[in-house]
Design a protein around this motif. Sequence first.
Motif, short mmCIF file in Angstrom:
data_model
loop_
_atom_site.label_atom_id
_atom_site.label_comp_id
_atom_site.label_asym_id
_atom_site.label_seq_id
_atom_site.Cartn_x
_atom_site.Cartn_y
_atom_site.Cartn_z
N LEU A 111 0.81 -1.22 0.00
CA LEU A 111 0.00 0.00 0.00
C LEU A 111 0.85 1.28 0.00
O LEU A 111 0.31 2.36 -0.22
N ARG A 112 2.14 1.15 0.23
CA ARG A 112 3.01 2.34 0.18
C ARG A 112 2.93 3.04 -1.16
O ARG A 112 3.10 4.24 -1.26
N GLY A 133 0.29 3.17 -3.19
CA GLY A 133 -1.05 3.59 -3.59
C GLY A 133 -2.10 2.58 -3.22
O GLY A 133 -1.81 1.51 -2.68
N GLU A 134 -3.34 2.92 -3.53
CA GLU A 134 -4.45 2.07 -3.12
C GLU A 134 -4.53 0.80 -3.95
O GLU A 134 -4.12 0.77 -5.11
N ILE A 163 -4.84 1.97 7.99
CA ILE A 163 -5.37 2.05 6.62
C ILE A 163 -6.83 2.51 6.66
O ILE A 163 -7.48 2.42 7.70
N SER A 189 -10.48 2.56 3.91
CA SER A 189 -11.03 1.92 2.71
C SER A 189 -12.06 2.82 2.07
O SER A 189 -12.62 3.71 2.70
N TYR A 191 -11.38 -0.51 -2.06
CA TYR A 191 -9.97 -0.17 -2.21
C TYR A 191 -9.41 0.30 -0.87
O TYR A 191 -10.09 1.02 -0.12
N TYR A 192 -8.19 -0.10 -0.59
CA TYR A 192 -7.52 0.23 0.66
C TYR A 192 -6.30 1.09 0.38
O TYR A 192 -5.63 0.93 -0.64
N ARG A 193 -6.03 2.00 1.31
CA ARG A 193 -4.85 2.85 1.22
C ARG A 193 -4.38 3.20 2.62
O ARG A 193 -5.12 3.03 3.60
N ASN A 209 -3.57 5.47 5.78
CA ASN A 209 -4.30 6.57 6.39
C ASN A 209 -3.31 7.68 6.74
O ASN A 209 -2.58 7.59 7.72
N ASP A 210 -3.31 8.74 5.95
CA ASP A 210 -2.36 9.85 6.15
C ASP A 210 -2.45 10.44 7.55
O ASP A 210 -1.43 10.82 8.13
#
Length: 125
Positions: free
Chosen positions: A34-35, A37-38, A68, A70, A78-80, A82-83
Amino acid sequence: SIIAYTNNGGDATDIVQIFKALADENRLRILNLLRNGELCVCDIEAVLRIKQSNVSRHLNKLKIARIIVSEKKSQWVYYRLNDEIFLQYPFLSIIINNEIEKIGICKKDLSLLEKSKQAEDLAAN
């Protein structure tokens, strides 16, 4: 040496959940993927070569720890990363960006993901 940082409003429960989530090789492998992108579950499943139910279980653990997030798009989720949690806990950025890539299988995973994406692009054309 230990580098100090300011914790911006987190609590001990957050830290415990984060460390529990990081304490599994498959979850570290997912974060590594995931680093860049999603991704949907099917992408992660294909690279890790584990069943969808296991991928979902690991993703849920990462979501509970808020590492993360979704988003549902059509029939896919889609998962990414969490900033917000990375801003709150800077040590996570160090782990994700500097340490995970040192794990041999994580390098292989990124290579497999790239090949998988290239194959998808060729099939779409």
